[in-house]
Design a protein around this motif. Structure first.
Motif, short mmCIF file in Angstrom:
data_model
loop_
_atom_site.label_atom_id
_atom_site.label_comp_id
_atom_site.label_asym_id
_atom_site.label_seq_id
_atom_site.Cartn_x
_atom_site.Cartn_y
_atom_site.Cartn_z
N GLN A 90 36.50 16.18 28.39
CA GLN A 90 37.15 15.19 29.26
C GLN A 90 38.56 14.89 28.77
O GLN A 90 39.48 14.69 29.57
CB GLN A 90 36.33 13.92 29.32
N TRP A 91 38.73 14.86 27.46
CA TRP A 91 40.06 14.63 26.89
C TRP A 91 41.02 15.77 27.27
O TRP A 91 42.17 15.53 27.63
CB TRP A 91 39.95 14.50 25.38
N VAL A 92 40.53 17.01 27.21
CA VAL A 92 41.36 18.16 27.61
C VAL A 92 41.78 18.01 29.07
O VAL A 92 42.95 18.18 29.42
CB VAL A 92 40.59 19.48 27.39
N MET A 93 40.83 17.68 29.93
CA MET A 93 41.14 17.51 31.35
C MET A 93 42.07 16.33 31.58
O MET A 93 42.97 16.38 32.44
CB MET A 93 39.84 17.32 32.14
N LEU A 94 41.87 15.27 30.85
CA LEU A 94 42.71 14.09 30.97
C LEU A 94 44.17 14.42 30.68
O LEU A 94 45.07 14.09 31.46
CB LEU A 94 42.23 13.00 30.02
N ASN A 95 44.41 15.10 29.57
CA ASN A 95 45.79 15.41 29.21
C ASN A 95 46.41 16.42 30.16
O ASN A 95 47.62 16.38 30.42
CB ASN A 95 45.85 15.92 27.77
N TYR A 101 51.73 14.66 35.92
CA TYR A 101 52.51 13.50 36.36
C TYR A 101 53.55 13.10 35.32
O TYR A 101 53.97 11.95 35.27
CB TYR A 101 51.57 12.34 36.69
N SER A 102 53.93 14.10 34.50
CA SER A 102 55.01 13.90 33.50
C SER A 102 54.75 12.67 32.64
O SER A 102 55.65 11.88 32.36
CB SER A 102 56.37 13.78 34.20
N THR A 103 53.51 12.54 32.22
CA THR A 103 53.09 11.40 31.41
C THR A 103 52.68 11.89 30.02
O THR A 103 51.96 12.88 29.90
CB THR A 103 51.90 10.67 32.06
N PRO A 104 53.13 11.23 28.95
CA PRO A 104 52.80 11.67 27.59
C PRO A 104 51.29 11.74 27.38
O PRO A 104 50.53 10.91 27.91
CB PRO A 104 53.42 10.60 26.70
N PRO A 105 50.81 12.73 26.62
CA PRO A 105 49.37 12.88 26.37
C PRO A 105 48.85 11.83 25.41
O PRO A 105 49.62 11.09 24.78
CB PRO A 105 49.28 14.28 25.77
N VAL A 106 47.54 11.76 25.29
CA VAL A 106 46.90 10.88 24.32
C VAL A 106 46.14 11.74 23.33
O VAL A 106 45.71 12.86 23.65
CB VAL A 106 45.93 9.88 25.01
N GLY A 181 39.19 9.32 36.09
CA GLY A 181 38.22 9.58 37.14
C GLY A 181 38.15 11.06 37.49
O GLY A 181 37.07 11.60 37.71
N GLU A 182 39.31 11.71 37.54
CA GLU A 182 39.32 13.14 37.86
C GLU A 182 38.58 13.94 36.79
O GLU A 182 37.79 14.85 37.12
CB GLU A 182 40.76 13.63 37.96
N ALA A 183 38.81 13.62 35.53
CA ALA A 183 38.14 14.34 34.45
C ALA A 183 36.63 14.14 34.51
O ALA A 183 35.85 15.09 34.32
CB ALA A 183 38.68 13.87 33.10
N ALA A 184 36.20 12.91 34.81
CA ALA A 184 34.77 12.63 34.89
C ALA A 184 34.13 13.41 36.04
O ALA A 184 33.04 13.99 35.89
CB ALA A 184 34.53 11.13 35.07
#
Length: 317
Positions: A90-95, A101-106, A181-184
């Motif tokens: 899920q973390w891979v999909m999240l990032n 959306y040009s947003t920094p990863p976690v 939500g998308e990752a889940a």
């Protein structure tokens, strides 16, 4: 870079174990056992044991020198390693979504459970493994509670929060529920629940709650308590011992080690652990038979989720 730690939820206080809800950024949960104090919202008062009730000879011995316990319903549940795999996917999909959306990863802050108790069952009745008691007393492994973890890092930025959760300030086109939500949904494959075996978890909770009022266990508590009194400790049952507020310290005290060792010895000498496993197993086997179709459906969902997660982690999706 902001860091998100995937929390290892602390076990329910009285037993240092419980319904394990491992949340991945608020969306992933895994039911791996519970010791809630009621069933269907109703407290189950323990009956007075019938005269002459005694502990039956168990089918198998539970040695304090062996590994953790195993109960029948566990084969339908997610192990902690499997929860870790789904969390990491899920973390891979999240990032990947954040990048769109040009947003920094976690950063991922979870850790693969190193303990041999893959279902965290060794504290179901208080500690039952000698090496565990000698090392920790009634304290649980740091990995279970997230204790002594690294600094959580910088907080999320406003944009990260918006894109992750799809809040009002999220950019146009962010999926419902945000990237979380998308990752889940990707892992769930269209299902409603990620990383959770609801029916199996319910059976696991109910068997424990109901077992405490079974005459065999009530009789076992009486024998265990008498054994503890003989060693100088006054507790009515193992759950009272493990839940003693005196153990709410950063490290186990000398007194905690003494009580935990006596607890283990009394469980062994009275056969309480074996009987408890037997009583719960009887209930679980009956429930498994009557709810097999639902459990098999959950198993298929579990296998599909794990396949998706492993494909993501292997770069195949």
């Amino acid at each position: 870079m902001a860091m998100i730690r995937v929390p290892d939820t602390e076990l329910e206080r009285m037993m240092r174990r419980g319904l394990l809800l491992v949340l991945v950024l608020g969306v992933l949960s895994a039911a791996c056992g519970s010791s809630a104090e009621s069933v269907d919202g109703q407290d189950a008062p323990p009956p007075v044991p019938a005269a002459g009730v005694s502990l039956p000879a168990p089918a198998e011995s539970v040695s304090p020198d062996q590994g953790p316990l195993f109960l029948p319903v566990q084969k339908y549940m997610f192990s902690q390693h499997e929860v870790f795999e789904i969390s990491k996917a899920q973390w891979v999909m999240l990032n990947s979504c954040l990048e769109r959306y040009s947003t920094p990863p976690v950063d991922f802050r979870g850790s693969d459970p190193a303990e041999g108790d893959s279902y965290r069952m060794s504290r179901r009745y208080g500690p039952v493994v000698r090496a565990d008691v000698e090392k920790r007393g009634y304290h649980v492994p740091d990995s279970w509670t997230g204790a002594k973890s690294q600094d959580p890092g910088a907080p999320l930025t406003e944009k990260q929060n918006a894109v992750m959760y799809g809040s009002g300030s999220a950019p146009k086109g962010v999926p419902p529920g945000g990237c979380v939500g998308e990752a889940a949904r990707r892992i769930a494959g269209g299902g409603d629940v990620v990383g959770k075996s609801s029916v199996a978890g319910s059976i696991n909770i109910d068997s424990f709650n109901l077992s405490k009022s079974d005459p065999r266990i009530v009789a076992g508590f009486t024998k265990w308590s008498a054994c503890m009194k003989g060693k100088g400790f006054d507790y009515s049952n193992p759950l009272d011992a493990v839940g003693d507020a005196a153990w709410s310290t950063p490290e186990p005290s000398a007194q905690e080690f003494l009580v935990a060792q006596a607890d283990l010895e009394c469980k062994s000498s009275t056969g309480l652990t074996e009987t408890w496993v037997q009583v719960e197993s009887e209930f679980q086997e009956s429930e498994i038979q009557s709810r097999r179709e639902a459990l098999e459906g959950e198993s298929r969902s579990r296998e599909a989720q794990l396949k998706t997660a492993r494909d993501i982690l292997g770069g195949r999706r």
